[in-house]
Write a protein that holds these residues in place. Structure first.
Motif, PDB file in Angstrom:
ATOM      1  N   VAL A  67      19.062 -11.490  38.320  1.00  0.00           N
ATOM      2  CA  VAL A  67      18.736 -12.774  38.943  1.00  0.00           C
ATOM      3  C   VAL A  67      19.990 -13.330  39.613  1.00  0.00           C
ATOM      4  O   VAL A  67      19.919 -13.978  40.639  1.00  0.00           O
ATOM      5  CB  VAL A  67      18.171 -13.767  37.894  1.00  0.00           C
ATOM      6  N   SER A  70      20.724 -16.369  42.375  1.00  0.00           N
ATOM      7  CA  SER A  70      19.574 -16.770  43.185  1.00  0.00           C
ATOM      8  C   SER A  70      18.798 -17.837  42.433  1.00  0.00           C
ATOM      9  O   SER A  70      18.042 -17.542  41.507  1.00  0.00           O
ATOM     10  CB  SER A  70      18.671 -15.571  43.477  1.00  0.00           C
ATOM     11  N   GLN A  73      14.964 -17.483  42.812  1.00  0.00           N
ATOM     12  CA  GLN A  73      14.445 -16.380  41.997  1.00  0.00           C
ATOM     13  C   GLN A  73      14.443 -16.758  40.522  1.00  0.00           C
ATOM     14  O   GLN A  73      13.476 -16.497  39.808  1.00  0.00           O
ATOM     15  CB  GLN A  73      15.268 -15.111  42.213  1.00  0.00           C
ATOM     16  N   GLU A  77      11.046 -16.903  38.403  1.00  0.00           N
ATOM     17  CA  GLU A  77      10.825 -16.071  37.213  1.00  0.00           C
ATOM     18  C   GLU A  77      10.608 -16.943  35.981  1.00  0.00           C
ATOM     19  O   GLU A  77       9.809 -16.601  35.109  1.00  0.00           O
ATOM     20  CB  GLU A  77      11.988 -15.100  37.014  1.00  0.00           C
TER      21      GLU A  77
END
Length: 135
Positions: A67, A70, A73, A77
């Motif tokens: 990850v 980010s 992201q 998630e």
């Protein structure tokens, strides 16, 4: 790894961001955008909050590294892993832009830097932190 440790660190970075803003955020030049250090700490706080949810969901340290930095992201998630985060369309748009802002702070270039309005970012961060604590 301990999710609670991530939440504590996230809260610490948020408190630091707010303290900087409270101290010099009203100075000339910071009427809309706070000092860059506020943003850096706020972005790091967001990353740690999202990763707290991922740790709680059983993600390993190696997976957290994928990850990386980010923010979109990590938040995405975390939402898939149980973060109940209801955002306005404007906040969704802001989440989509976070990576660009964060990278510019991590790897500065000369010239002006585009950053979100401080109030919008802190509102988003408060929502993420509250949802993280409840997850």
């Amino acid at each position: 790894m301990n999710a609670l440790a991530f939440i504590r660190e996230s809260a610490d970075y948020f408190v630091a961001a707010k303290a900087i803003d409270d101290e010099i955020g009203d100075d000339r030049g910071y009427e809309i955008l706070s000092p860059k250090a506020c943003y850096y700490n706020a972005f790091h706080s967001l990353a740690l909050a999202a990763k707290a949810v991922l740790v709680n969901a059983g993600y390993t340290e190696n997976h957290l590294k994928t990850v990386s930095h980010s923010l979109s992201q990590a938040i995405g998630e975390a939402r898939k892993s149980g973060l109940a985060l209801l955002l306005t369309p404007e906040e969704e748009r802001l989440v989509g832009l976070l990576d660009r802002y964060y990278l510019r702070l991590r790897y500065p270039e000369s010239g002006e830097i585009e950053l979100p309005v401080w109030g919008a970012l802190t509102d988003l961060l408060v929502k993420v932190l509250k949802a993280t604590i409840q997850a």
